[in-house]
Design an enzyme around this catalytic site. Structure first.
Site, PDB file in Angstrom:
ATOM      1  NE  ARG A  60      13.050   6.238 -14.471  1.00  0.00           N
ATOM      2  CZ  ARG A  60      13.929   7.250 -14.422  1.00  0.00           C
ATOM      3  NH1 ARG A  60      15.199   7.045 -14.739  1.00  0.00           N
ATOM      4  NH2 ARG A  60      13.553   8.456 -14.057  1.00  0.00           N
ATOM      5  CE1 TYR A 113       6.554   5.558  -4.460  1.00  0.00           C
ATOM      6  CE2 TYR A 113       8.427   5.698  -5.962  1.00  0.00           C
ATOM      7  CZ  TYR A 113       7.499   4.938  -5.269  1.00  0.00           C
ATOM      8  OH  TYR A 113       7.500   3.568  -5.378  1.00  0.00           O
ATOM      9  CB  ALA A 172      -0.925  -0.007   1.216  1.00  0.00           C
ATOM     10  CB  ALA A 173       2.870   2.975  -1.471  1.00  0.00           C
ATOM     11  N   PRO A 231       3.762  12.041 -24.385  1.00  0.00           N
ATOM     12  CG  PRO A 231       2.771  12.499 -22.324  1.00  0.00           C
ATOM     13  CD  PRO A 231       2.560  11.741 -23.603  1.00  0.00           C
ATOM     14  CB  VAL A 232       9.175  11.574 -24.246  1.00  0.00           C
ATOM     15  CG1 VAL A 232      10.534  11.083 -23.762  1.00  0.00           C
ATOM     16  CG2 VAL A 232       8.407  10.439 -24.905  1.00  0.00           C
ATOM     17  CE1 TYR A 233       7.391  15.276 -17.202  1.00  0.00           C
ATOM     18  CE2 TYR A 233       7.549  12.998 -16.473  1.00  0.00           C
ATOM     19  CZ  TYR A 233       6.922  14.232 -16.429  1.00  0.00           C
ATOM     20  OH  TYR A 233       5.826  14.413 -15.632  1.00  0.00           O
ATOM     21  CD  GLU A 283      11.302   5.624  -8.557  1.00  0.00           C
ATOM     22  OE1 GLU A 283      11.110   6.806  -8.279  1.00  0.00           O
ATOM     23  OE2 GLU A 283      10.534   4.967  -9.292  1.00  0.00           O
ATOM     24  CG  ASN A 332       7.307  -4.074 -10.992  1.00  0.00           C
ATOM     25  OD1 ASN A 332       6.715  -5.027 -10.488  1.00  0.00           O
ATOM     26  ND2 ASN A 332       8.469  -3.653 -10.516  1.00  0.00           N
TER      27      ASN A 332
END
Ligand SMILES: NC(=O)c1ccc[n+]([C@@H]2O[C@H](COP(=O)([O-])OP(=O)(O)OC[C@H]3O[C@@H](n4cnc5c(N)ncnc54)[C@H](O)[C@@H]3O)[C@@H](O)[C@H]2O)c1
Length: 321
Positions: free
Chosen positions: A215, A151, A78-79, A206-208, A127, A181
């Site tokens: 990743r 986060y 849970a998060a 959209p690509v940052y 992360e 994932n």
């Protein structure tokens, strides 16, 4: 095993719940989920499955579940999980991810007391290690904790609480830190479902930044098998941290191109947008320890599992064009 799965309606939690019910015939599974916007609202029909809608921060509820179902294993998924949302609303992430974990740990400690065959399992993320340079060494379990987003900082805070409950109270705990994932049942706000569903609608993808952020990808069912291996490994894992990864680093732009190629959509849909604040440049996981200690390794081939994933989203959302 009487297993409490918190966040069991989320992307990974739901895949893991199905995995456990399929692989463990004497497991009772209790899912506690508050069903935020990110939850999958799906039925699981098994007499060994019980759903409780509620919040992990509700100590009375959590304590009641532990007693009612005589829980001996807790696995906490849970998060709040979306980095962009954490930049917009960091406090919610502290409340759910840090405070929620604190409540679960305290209730586990109160219910289990000292001794006994119990385990508190914290599902965490790579992360918490922050970012690495293009030529930097991969994250190991000994890498420093250096989160860079609200986060990841909230997940790191939770990890440190888990460590403290082991060091201070000897609570039997284990923590895993997995890479990104992909797979079935992920919310559409996340990168891969967003690419697929936008592509299906011929909407811009959209690509940052420059798209060169890297990743390290793992198929969700490989993550589930790793979690299950750790959960069932016995006392040797208590107090430890395990990285989980599949040696699958990829630039974001290459992932987008792979998906567009498969869907036969033009690269002109790619739209570079202003970079995310504090955007981590690269993640890369060294998962040697879980292989050495427990014998787990990822089995899925990237192309096969990614295509199965794309097909799943096409089947689910394709008709909404
Ligand atoms: N998705 C990834 O790539 C990834 C990688 C490594 C680790 N993780 C970790 O795995 C866990 C699950 O990630 P996910 O991608 O499945 O997340 P998700 O956002 O898809 O699901 C989270 C679930 O938690 C529930 N939830 C949120 N707040 C709650 C609360 N206060 N009480 C009870 N339930 C609550 C939501 O309703 C949802 O069902 C998280 O802890 C995340 O940090 C995720």
């Amino acid at each position: 095993m009487n297993l409490l799965i918190t966040g069991g309606n989320g992307f990974i939690g739901y895949n893991f719940t199905k995995y456990v019910l399929a692989n463990c015939s004497d497991c009772e599974v209790i899912c506690l989920d508050s069903n935020t916007y990110a939850a999958n609202i799906v039925e699981i029909s098994s007499s060994r499955y019980h759903f409780v809608r509620g919040d992990i921060r509700d100590g009375a509820l959590v304590g009641g579940i532990l007693a009612d179902y005589d829980i001996d294993r807790i696995i906490n998924f849970a998060a709040e999980t979306h980095v962009d949302n954490s930049i917009a609303n960091p406090n919610l992430f502290v409340e759910t991810n840090v405070l929620g974990t604190a409540v679960l740990l305290q209730k586990a400690r109160e219910f289990w007391g000292i001794g006994g065959d119990n385990l508190y399992f914290q599902v965490s993320t790579d992360e918490v290690y922050g970012e690495i340079d293009a030529d930097g060494a991969k994250f190991t379990e000994d890498s420093i904790i250096s989160p860079r987003s609200p986060y990841s900082a909230s997940k790191a805070g939770a990890d440190l609480l888990v460590k403290a409950y082991f060091d201070t109270y000897n609570l039997p705990v284990v923590t895993t830190r997995c890479s990104n994932n992909y797979g079935f049942y992920q919310h559409r706000e996340k990168f891969i479902p967003l690419i697929i569903t936008n592509a299906l609608l011929d909407k811009p993808i959209p690509v940052y930044g420059d798209g060169n952020n890297v990743r390290d990808w793992i198929f969700v069912l490989d993550h589930c098998s790793a979690l299950w291996s750790v959960l069932t490994a016995g006392e040797s894992v208590v107090g430890k941290v395990y990285n989980i990864g599949a040696n699958c680093e990829m630039r974001n732009i290459d992932l987008v191109k792979f998906i567009l190629d498969y869907l036969k959509k033009p690269a002109s849909l790619i739209t570079f947008v202003e970079d995310r604040l504090g955007h981590d440049r690269r993640y890369a996981i060294d998962a040697t320890k879980i292989g050495t200690d427990i014998g787990w390794r990822a089995e899925s081939a990237f192309e096969t599992s990614m295509i199965a994933t794309i097909d799943w989203y096409v089947a689910r959302y394709g008709e909404r064009k």
